[in-house]
Design an enzyme around this catalytic site. Structure first.
Site, mmCIF file in Angstrom:
data_model
loop_
_atom_site.group_PDB
_atom_site.id
_atom_site.type_symbol
_atom_site.label_atom_id
_atom_site.label_comp_id
_atom_site.label_asym_id
_atom_site.label_seq_id
_atom_site.Cartn_x
_atom_site.Cartn_y
_atom_site.Cartn_z
ATOM 1 N N ARG A 240 -4.337 -20.751 -23.718
ATOM 2 C CA ARG A 240 -5.202 -19.642 -24.102
ATOM 3 C C ARG A 240 -5.730 -18.970 -22.842
ATOM 4 N NH1 ARG A 240 -2.973 -20.077 -28.093
ATOM 5 N NH2 ARG A 240 -3.728 -20.316 -30.250
ATOM 6 N N GLU B 39 -6.208 -10.249 -23.743
ATOM 7 C CA GLU B 39 -4.897 -9.810 -24.236
ATOM 8 C C GLU B 39 -4.952 -9.082 -25.569
ATOM 9 O OE1 GLU B 39 -2.798 -13.474 -26.528
ATOM 10 O OE2 GLU B 39 -3.163 -13.827 -24.406
ATOM 11 N N HIS C 225 2.493 -13.849 -24.252
ATOM 12 C CA HIS C 225 2.175 -14.860 -25.266
ATOM 13 C C HIS C 225 3.409 -15.193 -26.103
ATOM 14 C CE1 HIS C 225 -1.571 -16.544 -27.482
ATOM 15 N NE2 HIS C 225 -0.527 -17.333 -27.704
#
Length: 334
Positions: A233, A262, A294
């Protein structure tokens, strides 16, 4: 019943439609759930969301007012969900508690080796028929030290690969993993791990206790030629502090599949409009940094498991069953 799925990637859509075929209709949207798109869910009892959905209090209130009763999030992480508000609104919230840990662990190693061996720079050069080796010097992983912060399922998979490379293993977690210890991992204080590791990979969830676990102090403890990888994360790293260290010429390489700001950027095409995030814009200019969007979880195996679990969560809700995937309503204490 028709289910509304937000934030569906083009590769995911046929898999989701196939998984629900014969059970429910599913309407797949490529837009992400946020305060502007939440009204679309009006009339849908069940919705499914992606990891970058905004499920804060105001969005949850809009969903509940529109008749939504169940939210099936297609991810393990749930730091984007205000669980207290969801409980108050009597919303059922479920996540995917497990999918292939190898997808993320293997990608973390892909980032580590890409920055170590300068793969992006090398590939860019050869496309221009520049075959020089200047600036491409890497180093062996064998005999060096891997520091794994978070040794759950993904951290264990990462550790097994490190063991295969012949690395020394240091670990830090709130609880030791016997499987990692059996591979020779030595559990130490976080400060020692940071100071002694040649490669550091992050595999802890984002919680208040882990927010900016890699901040200015932690970065200062790391070796100047360390490799740092984050596939967990974005909020685990203080990105502003990281940029400061990179500007000072520190670190052999940094591989980031996640970024703390993000939301609203990752999974979207911003190539024609640019971004106004000066920190991210500066970050991607460093030659020893790789940023991906991601995608560590994004394999056929993992996505298939995520979708299957989501289908199961919907079935459990409709049948009045409860599984370990359910976050809200919370189980009574004790």
């Amino acid at each position: 019943m028709e289910i509304l799925a937000f934030g569906v990637q083009s590769d995911e859509k046929p898999l989701i439609e196939k998984a629900f075929a014969g059970q429910h209709e599913v309407r797949c949207l490529d837009v992400f759930l946020n305060k502007d798109t939440a009204p679309i869910a009006a009339g849908y009892e069940i919705i499914s969301t992606s990891v970058n959905a905004d499920l804060g209090g105001s969005v949850l209130q809009t969903l509940a007012a529109g008749g939504t009763q169940m939210i099936a999030q297609r991810s393990t992480g749930f730091n984007n969900i205000d669980l207290d508000v969801a409980e108050r609104l009597a919303l059922r919230v479920a996540r995917v508690s497990y999918y292939s840990p190898y997808s993320v662990a293997e990608f973390a190693w892909t980032l580590a080796m890409a920055v170590n061996r300068r793969i992006i720079r090398a590939a860019s050069r050869t496309r221009d028929f520049d075959f020089r080796l200047d600036g491409l010097l890497g180093r062996d992983m064998r005999g060096r030290t891997a520091g794994v912060i978070g040794t759950g399922k993904i951290g264990e998979a990462f550790t097994r690969i490190a063991h295969g490379f012949g690395m020394e293993l240091l670990g830090w977690d709130v609880a030791e993993n016997p499987a990692c210890a059996a591979l020779g991992m030595k559990y130490v204080e976080k400060e020692q791990l940071l100071a002694e590791s040649d490669l550091i990979s992050l595999h802890v969830p984002l919680l208040p206790a882990t927010h900016h676990i890699i901040g200015a102090d932690a970065l200062a403890r790391m070796k100047d030629d360390a490799i740092l990888v984050n596939s967990s994360r974005g909020g685990l790293i203080d990105t502003t502090a990281l940029v400061t260290e990179l500007r000072a010429g520190r670190f052999l390489g940094v591989g980031l599949d996640v970024y703390e700001a993000e939301a609203g950027l990752f999974f979207l095409d911003k190539s024609l409009e640019g971004i106004d995030d000066d920190t991210l814009a500066r970050l991607v200019t460093f030659p020893n940094v790789i940023v991906t969007s991601h995608q560590a979880y994004y394999t056929e195996d993992a996505v298939g498991q995520i979708i299957d679990a989501t289908v199961g969560n919907v079935a459990d809700y409709l049948a009045g069953r409860r599984s370990d995937n359910v976050l809200v309503p919370a189980l009574p204490a004790g």
